[in-house]
Design a protein around this motif. Structure first.
Motif, short mmCIF file in Angstrom:
data_model
loop_
_atom_site.label_atom_id
_atom_site.label_comp_id
_atom_site.label_asym_id
_atom_site.label_seq_id
_atom_site.Cartn_x
_atom_site.Cartn_y
_atom_site.Cartn_z
N MET B 109 0.82 -1.20 0.00
CA MET B 109 0.00 0.00 0.00
C MET B 109 0.86 1.26 0.00
O MET B 109 1.93 1.29 0.60
CB MET B 109 -0.90 -0.03 1.24
CG MET B 109 -2.02 0.95 1.20
SD MET B 109 -3.33 0.40 2.31
CE MET B 109 -4.45 1.77 2.21
N PHE B 111 0.38 5.44 0.84
CA PHE B 111 -0.59 6.23 1.60
C PHE B 111 -0.64 7.68 1.17
O PHE B 111 0.32 8.21 0.60
CB PHE B 111 -0.23 6.18 3.09
CG PHE B 111 -0.41 4.81 3.67
CD1 PHE B 111 -1.58 4.46 4.30
CD2 PHE B 111 0.61 3.87 3.59
CE1 PHE B 111 -1.75 3.20 4.83
CE2 PHE B 111 0.45 2.61 4.12
CZ PHE B 111 -0.73 2.28 4.74
N GLN B 112 -1.75 8.33 1.51
CA GLN B 112 -1.94 9.71 1.11
C GLN B 112 -0.89 10.63 1.70
O GLN B 112 -0.34 11.48 1.02
CB GLN B 112 -3.34 10.18 1.55
CG GLN B 112 -3.59 11.63 1.20
CD GLN B 112 -5.01 12.06 1.52
OE1 GLN B 112 -5.82 11.29 2.00
NE2 GLN B 112 -5.31 13.30 1.22
N ASN B 113 -0.61 10.46 2.99
CA ASN B 113 0.42 11.30 3.61
C ASN B 113 1.72 10.53 3.75
O ASN B 113 2.49 10.75 4.68
CB ASN B 113 -0.06 11.81 4.96
CG ASN B 113 -1.28 12.69 4.80
OD1 ASN B 113 -1.28 13.60 3.98
ND2 ASN B 113 -2.35 12.39 5.52
N PHE B 114 1.94 9.64 2.83
CA PHE B 114 3.19 8.90 2.64
C PHE B 114 3.42 7.77 3.64
O PHE B 114 4.01 6.76 3.30
CB PHE B 114 4.41 9.83 2.61
CG PHE B 114 4.15 11.20 2.03
CD1 PHE B 114 3.40 11.32 0.86
CD2 PHE B 114 4.59 12.35 2.65
CE1 PHE B 114 3.11 12.56 0.31
CE2 PHE B 114 4.31 13.59 2.10
CZ PHE B 114 3.57 13.70 0.94
N GLY B 115 2.96 7.97 4.90
CA GLY B 115 3.08 6.89 5.87
C GLY B 115 4.51 6.44 6.12
O GLY B 115 4.76 5.27 6.41
N LEU B 116 5.46 7.39 6.03
CA LEU B 116 6.86 7.03 6.29
C LEU B 116 7.13 7.12 7.78
O LEU B 116 6.54 7.94 8.48
CB LEU B 116 7.80 7.97 5.53
CG LEU B 116 7.68 7.94 4.02
CD1 LEU B 116 8.69 8.90 3.40
CD2 LEU B 116 7.93 6.54 3.49
N PHE B 117 8.05 6.29 8.27
CA PHE B 117 8.37 6.30 9.69
C PHE B 117 9.42 7.37 9.97
O PHE B 117 10.54 7.27 9.47
CB PHE B 117 8.86 4.93 10.14
CG PHE B 117 7.87 3.86 9.84
CD1 PHE B 117 6.62 3.87 10.44
CD2 PHE B 117 8.16 2.84 8.95
CE1 PHE B 117 5.68 2.89 10.15
CE2 PHE B 117 7.24 1.85 8.67
CZ PHE B 117 6.00 1.89 9.27
N PRO B 118 9.06 8.38 10.76
CA PRO B 118 9.98 9.50 10.96
C PRO B 118 11.27 9.11 11.67
O PRO B 118 12.27 9.81 11.56
CB PRO B 118 9.16 10.48 11.81
CG PRO B 118 8.07 9.68 12.41
CD PRO B 118 7.78 8.57 11.46
N ARG B 176 9.13 1.93 -1.35
CA ARG B 176 8.99 0.99 -0.24
C ARG B 176 8.04 -0.14 -0.63
O ARG B 176 8.28 -1.31 -0.34
CB ARG B 176 8.46 1.73 0.99
CG ARG B 176 8.14 0.82 2.14
CD ARG B 176 7.77 1.57 3.38
NE ARG B 176 6.47 2.25 3.23
CZ ARG B 176 5.91 2.94 4.22
NH1 ARG B 176 6.53 3.07 5.37
NH2 ARG B 176 4.75 3.52 4.04
#
Lengths: 576, 401
Positions: B109, B111-118, B176
């Protein structure tokens, strides 16, 4: 409606019964925890005490220097603060306090973080735990001391127990909040890539929640520190005892110094724990390395010191046996207990003196947690405690005869000579001492039996506060009625008179007895003999009390008296 | 060969779900269900299938249930009823372990707001899926680096997400997902959080990528243009139901119902059309402030050959063509000297039929101005013709009914 008012629900009895049941049912477990806890904490305390204080101060300063990213403010504060504490002779107390805080925080974290995680994952658990946390945080901390003593007796373990209950909530709440606050999208991302719950927790949730959790842990440490003073009422050693005894003697100076030491310790611990909580930046790489180095170094140092201590001192069961004396922070008892302690030390014993609240002192002897006390006022003042515990203690008889207690007023209150003369003087207030003290029970009895006292109020505070109030009233020639007993230095310092007590509510003639735990005679016959023979007069006691009141430390005053009365001391210790 | 088949998929939120499901079987409406049971229907009896290698776009306004639908496909949200077949196996009946396997290998998947782990670097983010699978360190780093290299992001692999721009972050999100080499890619409004220019670039990139990797993509958007650009087939959703599935052309030319028609036209046709309905945003240049070069750059960026000229109070002055601007640049004179002041203007309430004659003999767009000669918009030929054609058809249809 009236039915509600007729029968009072026996909630107190239920709680009592439940606690008793717990105490009996799990006594094995509690003793085990107490044993293990004492073993661990004594180990930590002894190891830290074994390290030369100046060396330890230097090492902590160096650690602060590296943790603070080589800035000078924190290390200088650490150095000056710790040197000040060392200079004031509070180093041992500091180490004890530090151990208490360390272990309480550690236990809180070990329990709190998993609980917080569980709360975050499960709404039902959250619904159940939240009110419990509210309850824990709003219930006055003193309340926790009562079951703590019932379960674990006196000392550092119940102190930790009470601290944990009191300090746990922030860690739980913050952990729950931190995990719930993680953006949904990140949780979804972790799920969408097929992470197991475990992977999700360790790879995503905890790293993202770390900062907030650490803020909660920091709060927990601060709360644990604030419980140190309260815990000292049930024998937790450390800086709290100094504060408590200063309160009971109204000793502003030493109270301030002890309090300041606590503040210094609090600031240092707070800053250190915040170092471990930095935002993700490039600088973080360096600081986290420093964190790791410092942590490893601290651990290595500790282990090294522990081994060295074992090597140097051998097994902790050293030459002298330890005698555990307990007392209440009344001036009279401070004097007698310190003198007895000096005498026992001269005989080669180690002596532990634990100041406790009166009721807890009796309880601790009855349970065999302490060996002896020389401060049982019988037959009247401590009649309640005696009745409750007489099966479980040994009464060795009087060590000081002819004490007296009652209500006292300054001599300038000419129209009052008997309790029956009291009408509306001194705002109808009797200035009392600690609510658990025997004399307060007697005063309550007097309130009931003298009809002219029906509108009077008995104000409880502490021994120190009572003497301070008396001092102020005396200076301003104001009316005051206090609960008083002799021997006491106030009779030497001010012109006071006892009020006649025709109904004998305050007893007629009282003696101070020595009491010991059962089997002390079997375990330490020599000690038992010394305590049995220990006796002296009112004048002896008042001379020590006056020295202390003039600013001499109790230990010094006791040494002085022992030095000046060799014959008397010999009569206690001779092995005839 | 259908990669993905969805049959009678329904999701109900709230209480009394059994009763609500019963009502759905009886084809009761969403509002009725809400009134009687208090349960909200997120997705209402949806069925469709997606072919191998197809870009299937699900479109709809916010609240239409499209985000819920995509989360049902990989069971981030548990379906209330219905079946989802991937490669012929029903994932709605799988236990947690089997579902994890599917998520790790078949479905990924974006995601709209990228869903990256900061808290993870770009590389660590990219290898996340492989890490979960337990791929050995060296291998997964290699795969992740290759995926990053494909998106020209390898240089940033040791940075943290917050150090990158939105577009870069979304490319990481895509990398990713692709590093896992999944069979199906779910994209939840993946480009909605980006600004329009980057968005266009990303759409192109996705199309280029799709040529290379030939994944099955389920793409969610609320933007019709985006759907038309990248979708092989489009499903239009409203209130949790699919209104129509078809190619872009089918949806535009044969709308299944009024909702679809309105959605694709985006024009309220119940009123008589006026200039205001069909005007578009004007592209302007400021006389007295901008020079010829600025005007040319603007034309270049906007891909037009003419700008409207206004003064500082947004009063219409005239129009500037590319030729005029080049002329001015060559001579070194200000724009004001080359403005064509002969621009036809209409007020915003002018009816289309009155605009028609004007449009035919003017090459330049017609300016729409208010009473103070301020420029509100422009009208171009195409829009007028289109609008007229549609109204005619409507009239005819109305006549037939």
């Amino acid at each position: 409606m009236n039915a509600l008012l007729i029968g009072k629900l026996p909630v107190a009895q239920w709680i009592e019964a439940f606690t008793n049941w717990l105490t009996h049912t799990f006594s094995g477990l509690f003793s085990f925890i107490q044993f293990v806890g004492n073993f661990i904490m004594d180990g930590i305390t002894n190891t830290l005490s074994f390290i030369n204080p100046l060396l330890l101060i230097a090492l902590v300063t160096v650690a602060a220097f590296f943790l603070a990213g080589k800035k000078w403010t924190l290390p200088s504060f650490t150095l000056i603060g710790l040197l000040f504490i060392y200079n004031q002779g509070l180093w041992g107390d500091l180490i004890n306090t530090f151990t208490l805080v360390l272990v309480s925080s550690f236990v809180s974290i070990v329990i709190g973080i998993p609980l917080g995680i569980w709360m975050a994952k499960n709404n039902t658990v959250k619904q159940v735990i939240n009110p419990v946390l509210d309850f824990m945080q709003t219930m006055p901390a003193f309340v926790y001391l009562i079951p703590a003593v019932a379960f674990f007796g006196i000392g550092i373990v119940p102190g930790v127990f009470a601290s944990v209950i009191f300090a746990l909530p922030p860690t739980v709440r913050f952990t729950n909040l931190a995990i719930r606050e993680i953006p949904t999208e990140l949780i979804e991302a972790a799920d969408a890539f097929g992470s197991t719950p475990r992977q999700k927790l360790f790879k995503v949730e905890l790293p993202l929640a770390k900062n907030t959790i650490m803020a909660g842990v920091n709060q927990t440490i601060m709360l644990a520190l604030s419980m140190v003073v309260t815990g000292s009422m049930i024998g937790a050693p450390g800086l709290g005892r100094g504060v408590l005894s200063a309160l009971q003697h109204a000793d502003i100076g030493s109270g301030f110094v002890n309090g300041l030491a606590l503040v210094i310790l609090a600031i240092i611990i707070d800053r250190f724990s915040q170092m471990a909580n930095k935002k993700v930046t490039d600088a973080k790489q360096k600081s986290s390395k420093a964190n790791t180095y410092v942590a490893v170094a601290a651990l290595a140092l500790f282990v090294f010191a522990a081994l060295a201590r074992l090597f140097v001192q051998g097994d902790s069961a050293g030459a002298g046996q330890t005698v555990k004396l307990t007392y209440v922070e009344w001036d009279s008892e401070v004097a007698s207990t310190n003198v007895l302690a000096q005498v026992l030390k001269k005989q080669g014993y180690k002596v532990e003196m634990t100041p406790l609240d009166n009721a807890i002192m009796w309880q601790s002897i009855a349970k065999g947690e302490t060996d002896a006390a020389v401060s049982a006022w019988l037959p009247n003042t401590h009649a309640d405690q005696y009745k409750k515990y007489k099966q479980d203690i040994v009464d060795l008889g009087a060590n000081l005869k002819g004490v007296r207690l009652g209500l006292a007023v300054p001599t300038y209150m000419k129209d009052v000579n008997s309790i029956e003369d009291l009408s509306d003087q001194a705002d109808k207030k009797i200035t009392g001492i600690e609510p658990g003290a025997g004399i307060m029970k007697a005063a309550q009895k007097a309130q009931k039996s003298y009809s002219n006292l029906s509108g009077w109020e008995l104000v409880s505070s502490s021994t120190g506060a009572m003497t301070t109030s008396l001092d102020q009233a005396y200076k301003n020639k104001k009316e005051i009625v206090v609960t008083a007993w002799s021997p006491h230095w106030i009779f030497a310092k001010y012109k006071l008179k006892y009020l006649k007590d025709p109904k004998k509510d305050f007893g007629s003639e009282e003696n101070i007895h020595s009491i010991t735990r059962k089997n002390l005679k079997k375990d330490m016959p020599k000690v038992n003999k010394i305590i049995d023979r220990f006796n002296w007069t009112q004048d002896d006691m008042e001379s020590v009390m006056l020295d202390i009141n003039k600013g001499m430390s109790p230990e010094k005053a006791a040494k002085k008296w022992v030095k000046n009365h060799p014959k008397k001391v010999a009569s206690w210790t001779d092995s005839k | 060969m259908n990669k993905l088949e969805v049959k009678h998929l329904t999701k109900i939120f709230g209480k009394k779900q059994k009763a609500a499901l019963e009502m759905i079987k009886q084809q009761k409406s969403k509002t009725e269900i809400l009134e009687q049971t208090g349960a909200t229907v997120g997705v209402y009896d949806v069925s469709f299938d997606v072919k191998e290698g197809e870009v299937f776009v699900i479109m709809g306004l916010s609240g239409s249930g499209k985000s819920t639908l995509i989360r049902l496909l990989n069971r981030l949200i548990e379906p209330s009823s219905g079946d989802i077949y991937i490669n012929g196996s029903d994932i709605s009946k799988m236990n947690a372990e089997e579902l994890r396997e599917v998520r790790r290998h078949a479905l990924n998947m974006v995601f709209q707001n990228f869903g990256l782990f900061p808290h993870k670097t770009i590389l660590e983010n990219t290898e996340f899926g492989l890490e979960l699978r337990g791929v050995p360190k060296e291998e997964r780093v290699e795969l992740a680096e290759r995926a990053l290299d494909n998106s020209n992001l390898l240089a940033f692999k040791d940075q943290y997400p917050n150090q990158l721009s939105g577009g870069m972050q979304q490319r990481v999100g895509l990398a990713r997902a692709l590093a896992n080499d999944p069979e199906i890619l779910l994209m939840d409004e993946a480009f909605s959080a980006l600004d329009p220019l980057i968005r266009k670039e990303m759409q192109d990139e996705l199309l280029d990528l799709q040529e290379k990797v030939q994944k099955t993509i389920i793409f969610i958007t609320h933007d019709l243009n985006e759907a038309l650009r990248i979708g092989d087939r489009i499903a239009l959703m409203k209130d949790g139901q699919i209104m129509q599935i078809g190619t872009g052309e089918e949806i535009l030319t044969k709308p299944a119902n009024d909702f679809v028609r309105e959605f694709v036209e985006d024009v309220d046709r119940s009123k008589v059309l006026t200039a205001q309905n069909i005007m578009i945003k004007p592209l302007t240049t400021l006389i007295g402030v901008d020079g010829p070069q600025v005007a040319l750059t603007r034309m270049h960026n906007e891909e037009v050959s003419m700008l409207m000229a206004t003064d500082r109070r947004r009063q219409l002055v005239g129009s500037v063509t590319a030729e005029a601007a080049i002329e001015a640049r060559r001579k070194g004179v200000p724009l004001a000297d080359v403005v064509d002041r002969d621009v036809r203007t209409v007020s915003k309430d002018t009816v289309i039929t009155d605009i028609m004659p004007l449009i035919y003999d003017s090459a330049a767009p017609i300016a729409v101005t208010d009473d103070n000669n301020r420029l509100l918009g422009v009208i171009i030929k195409g829009r007028v013709i289109e609008a007229l054609a549609n109204t005619k058809e409507d009239a005819e249809e109305g006549g037939e009914e």
